[in-house]
Motif scaffolding. Structure first.
Motif, short mmCIF file in Angstrom:
data_model
loop_
_atom_site.label_atom_id
_atom_site.label_comp_id
_atom_site.label_asym_id
_atom_site.label_seq_id
_atom_site.Cartn_x
_atom_site.Cartn_y
_atom_site.Cartn_z
N LYS A 1 63.83 -19.44 -27.66
CA LYS A 1 62.37 -19.49 -27.65
C LYS A 1 61.88 -19.75 -26.23
N VAL A 2 60.79 -19.11 -25.87
CA VAL A 2 60.26 -19.20 -24.50
C VAL A 2 59.83 -20.63 -24.18
N THR A 3 59.24 -21.31 -25.17
CA THR A 3 58.76 -22.67 -24.96
C THR A 3 59.87 -23.66 -25.30
N GLY A 4 60.25 -24.48 -24.33
CA GLY A 4 61.37 -25.40 -24.52
C GLY A 4 61.18 -26.36 -25.68
N ASP A 5 59.95 -26.85 -25.90
CA ASP A 5 59.68 -27.80 -26.97
C ASP A 5 59.97 -27.22 -28.35
N LYS A 6 59.95 -25.89 -28.46
CA LYS A 6 60.19 -25.25 -29.75
C LYS A 6 61.67 -24.96 -29.98
N ARG A 7 62.48 -25.19 -28.98
CA ARG A 7 63.92 -25.02 -29.15
C ARG A 7 64.51 -26.26 -29.82
N PRO A 8 65.59 -26.10 -30.58
CA PRO A 8 66.26 -27.29 -31.13
C PRO A 8 66.96 -28.06 -30.03
N SER A 9 67.31 -29.31 -30.30
CA SER A 9 68.15 -30.06 -29.37
C SER A 9 69.59 -29.59 -29.53
N MET A 10 70.43 -29.87 -28.54
CA MET A 10 71.84 -29.47 -28.66
C MET A 10 72.54 -30.25 -29.77
N LYS A 11 72.06 -31.45 -30.06
CA LYS A 11 72.63 -32.21 -31.17
C LYS A 11 72.37 -31.48 -32.49
N GLU A 12 71.15 -30.96 -32.65
CA GLU A 12 70.82 -30.20 -33.85
C GLU A 12 71.63 -28.91 -33.92
N VAL A 13 71.77 -28.23 -32.79
CA VAL A 13 72.55 -27.00 -32.74
C VAL A 13 74.00 -27.27 -33.13
N ALA A 14 74.58 -28.33 -32.57
CA ALA A 14 75.98 -28.67 -32.86
C ALA A 14 76.17 -28.99 -34.34
N MET A 15 75.23 -29.72 -34.93
CA MET A 15 75.34 -30.07 -36.35
C MET A 15 75.27 -28.82 -37.23
N GLU A 16 74.38 -27.89 -36.88
CA GLU A 16 74.26 -26.66 -37.68
C GLU A 16 75.52 -25.82 -37.59
N LEU A 17 76.08 -25.70 -36.39
CA LEU A 17 77.31 -24.91 -36.23
C LEU A 17 78.49 -25.58 -36.92
N GLU A 18 78.56 -26.90 -36.85
CA GLU A 18 79.64 -27.61 -37.56
C GLU A 18 79.53 -27.39 -39.06
N GLY A 19 78.28 -27.37 -39.59
CA GLY A 19 78.10 -27.12 -41.01
C GLY A 19 78.57 -25.73 -41.40
N LEU A 20 78.24 -24.73 -40.59
CA LEU A 20 78.70 -23.37 -40.87
C LEU A 20 80.21 -23.25 -40.74
N LYS A 21 80.77 -23.95 -39.75
CA LYS A 21 82.23 -23.91 -39.57
C LYS A 21 82.94 -24.53 -40.78
N THR A 22 82.36 -25.58 -41.32
CA THR A 22 82.93 -26.22 -42.51
C THR A 22 82.94 -25.26 -43.69
N MET A 23 81.85 -24.46 -43.82
CA MET A 23 81.81 -23.47 -44.90
C MET A 23 82.90 -22.42 -44.74
N VAL A 24 83.19 -22.03 -43.49
CA VAL A 24 84.25 -21.04 -43.24
C VAL A 24 85.61 -21.64 -43.57
N GLU A 25 85.81 -22.90 -43.15
CA GLU A 25 87.11 -23.54 -43.36
C GLU A 25 87.31 -23.96 -44.80
N HIS A 26 86.21 -24.34 -45.49
CA HIS A 26 86.27 -24.83 -46.88
C HIS A 26 85.22 -24.09 -47.70
#
Length: 367
Positions: free
Chosen positions: A288-313
């Motif tokens: 997103k062009v506006t930084g305030d509308k982007r997620p934090s890296m903590k949120e990004v990491a949590m979302e990717l970990e959740g998807l990775k868990t679905m792939v693994e389990h």
């Protein structure tokens, strides 16, 4: 400069091993060219073996001797001495008794992420599961820099050439020469900033205000790179699509164009496509062009970990219908409408450069 830092900071002094010039000459057979494993604007990286324990290392040797280059090496020592994370390359030590700075790192055996995405002759195949693992590891490392390191650290140059992979394809974030410790009071300071065209946050580019969300944008480009297999800047694409960020957002926004930009070797079943689309939508939010509308890296990491868990389990994901509905919602044009605009900022102005990793330096205000 580094001796002064070591004298002021006991923790830095304790964690930084000081090598002699002779140690590193012996380790590299007097910097024999056969040991070169990388070259760049910063200097040369050699593979070496440190006695007496025969530890294999990577030794970064600066070019002769620009003050700005020395400052970047010193900055890297200071930054890496303050980090401890499995997905951040480990600095072993440095040498202060040579004409140019020398940094000694753990040796990572499997090249860069860029090698594996774009290298035609490397002979490896990154499956979707492996791409997701690598993305989650990188996101976790950046989230650590932003949220757990003290003081917090902004990397400032997240890109696929700065991600190393070990023999097990574990990701290691590297190259902290441009990184910045965030002041405890977040006061504005004047600084010189480096960035790479194609990965640089457009808000930062236009406003000269650097925040953690600039790393989020760069990570979004890296996710797009993993999904599409395309470089961040390409003069082989039409002019309007030379920026991968603009090309990717445009394709995601149309919805129907989305499947055509996914690397074919990533897709092997319907569920896989839905997961790739979810990651694509996450990348779009990061871009997103506006930084305030982007997620934090903590949120990004949590979302990717959740998807990775679905792939693994996969049994964790009981309700595939809700996932499909969520993906369809995210693909709605209204969610992406403000991710367009000036995403392709200024790229028409660099036509004529023949390099996708052009470094730029600007004087900015750091917040």
């Amino acid at each position: 400069m580094l001796r002064e830092e070591l004298s002021r900071d006991n923790e830095l002094a304790e964690t930084t091993r000081l090598f002699t010039e002779e140690d590193l000459k012996m380790a590299t057979s007097n910097y024999d060219e056969s040991g070169i494993i990388g070259r760049g604007g910063y200097g040369t990286v050699y593979k070496g073996v440190i006695s007496p324990n025969n530890i294999v290392v990577a030794i970064k040797k600066a070019k002769l001797s620009e003050q700005s280059q020395n400052s970047q090496f010193i900055n890297e020592v200071i930054i890496l001495s303050r980090t401890n994370h499995i997905n951040i390359v480990k600095l072993i030590g440095c040498c202060l008794k040579t004409e140019v700075p020398l940094l000694v790192y753990e040796f990572i055996t499997n090249g860069t992420l860029s090698d594996h995405i774009h290298g035609k002759d490397i002979g490896t195949y990154l499956s979707w599961e492996l791409c997701l693992q690598i993305a989650a590891e990188i996101a976790g490392a950046i989230a650590y820099l932003h949220s757990a390191a003290s003081p917090p650290i902004i990397h400032r140059d997240i890109k696929s050439t700065n991600i190393l992979l070990d023999e097990n394809f574990i990701a290691k974030v590297a190259d902290f020469g441009a990184s910045k410790l965030v002041p405890r009071d977040h006061a504005e300071i004047a600084t010189l900033v480096q960035g790479t065209f194609g990965y640089m946050d457009p808000e930062y580019f236009h406003s000269s205000e650097l925040t953690e969300k600039s790393d989020v944008y760069s990570f979004g480009v890296l996710l797009a790179e993993l999904i599409t297999g395309e470089p961040a800047i390409s003069f082989d694409r039409p002019e309007k699509d030379r920026s991968l960020a603009a090309y990717f957002i445009s394709s995601v926004r149309t919805g129907n164009g989305m499947p055509s930009i996914i690397q074919k070797n990533l897709v092997h079943e319907e569920k896989n496509i839905q997961q790739i689309k979810q990651v694509a939508m996450l990348a779009a939010r990061c871009l997103k062009v506006t930084g305030d509308k982007r997620p934090s890296m903590k949120e990004v990491a949590m979302e990717l970990e959740g998807l990775k868990t679905m792939v693994e389990h996969p049994w964790v994901d009981k309700d595939s219908t809700s996932d499909h509905n969520e993906t369809e919602y995210l693909l709605n044009e209204s969610v992406l409408s403000d991710a367009i605009g000036s995403t392709s900022f200024g790229y028409s102005s660099i036509i004529g450069f023949d390099n996708t990793s052009i470094e730029m330096t600007r004087k900015v205000q750091f917040r």
